[in-house]
Design an enzyme around this catalytic site. Sequence first.
Site: not given
Length: 254
Positions: A12, A14, A98, A100, A170, A176, A216
Amino acid sequence: MNPDRRPLIAANWKMHKTLSEAVAFVESIQKETGPLADREVVIAPAFTALHALREILRQKGYSLAAQNCHWEEKGAFTGEVSPAMLKDLGCAYVIVGHSERRQLFGETDETVRLKTTAVIKAGMDPIVCVGEVLAERERGQTFEVVRRQLEGALRGFSPAQMAGVVVAYEPVWAIGTGKTATPAQAQEVHACIRAALAALFDKTIENKIRILYGGSVKPSNIDALLSEQDIDGALVGGASLEVGSFKSLVQFTI
Ligand code: 13P
């Protein structure tokens, strides 16, 4: 991992990589790894690179994903992209829900359900993301949150519609941050997801659906994560941006 399910490593990207960077990456990763028989690699670039990557992502084992879509087929939705447009561009998968998108762009379990439905209807497979934030984990609510998100996204589908669905766990606190869930922490949530799928559908679906871990993932931890029974692959952000580290992820061994 379970030998009945083909492992999947998804990049991904992003909001990273211009068109020329995306093309250069895909040319080198295919050269570096060669065709893949026992695993699947999915690249999810920005919308702007999808068309060019469709032209060069020809190697066995590789396919293309979008990172998001709208749920309507067409209409007055400035700035949005429909599932049919993505299918037309050669996407096999679309990432849906996701964290985000949930946190920064107001996606809810309901919009995730609408998008999941639209992606399946358009003939692609959704990669449905679920995961708890740190405060929820600390309050002991991880299983409850993940079950609610899964039911929100997948309730009402027939087993036939579910056949190609991929779920990605996730944990938001691991994205991240460099903090990976331990293999045992991830496995216990993956087992809970599989049990929730069994309750929502049936045994065949429970055993068929691939559940990816994301947060991660790096060359140094992928083998241990994928050694767990219910972890069928990885959804990778940061470590998918460099050819060297992504190649190591693709070449995981367990
Ligand atoms: P990182 O691998 O950078 O933690 O990102 C995970 C992720 O959000 C993939 O969708």
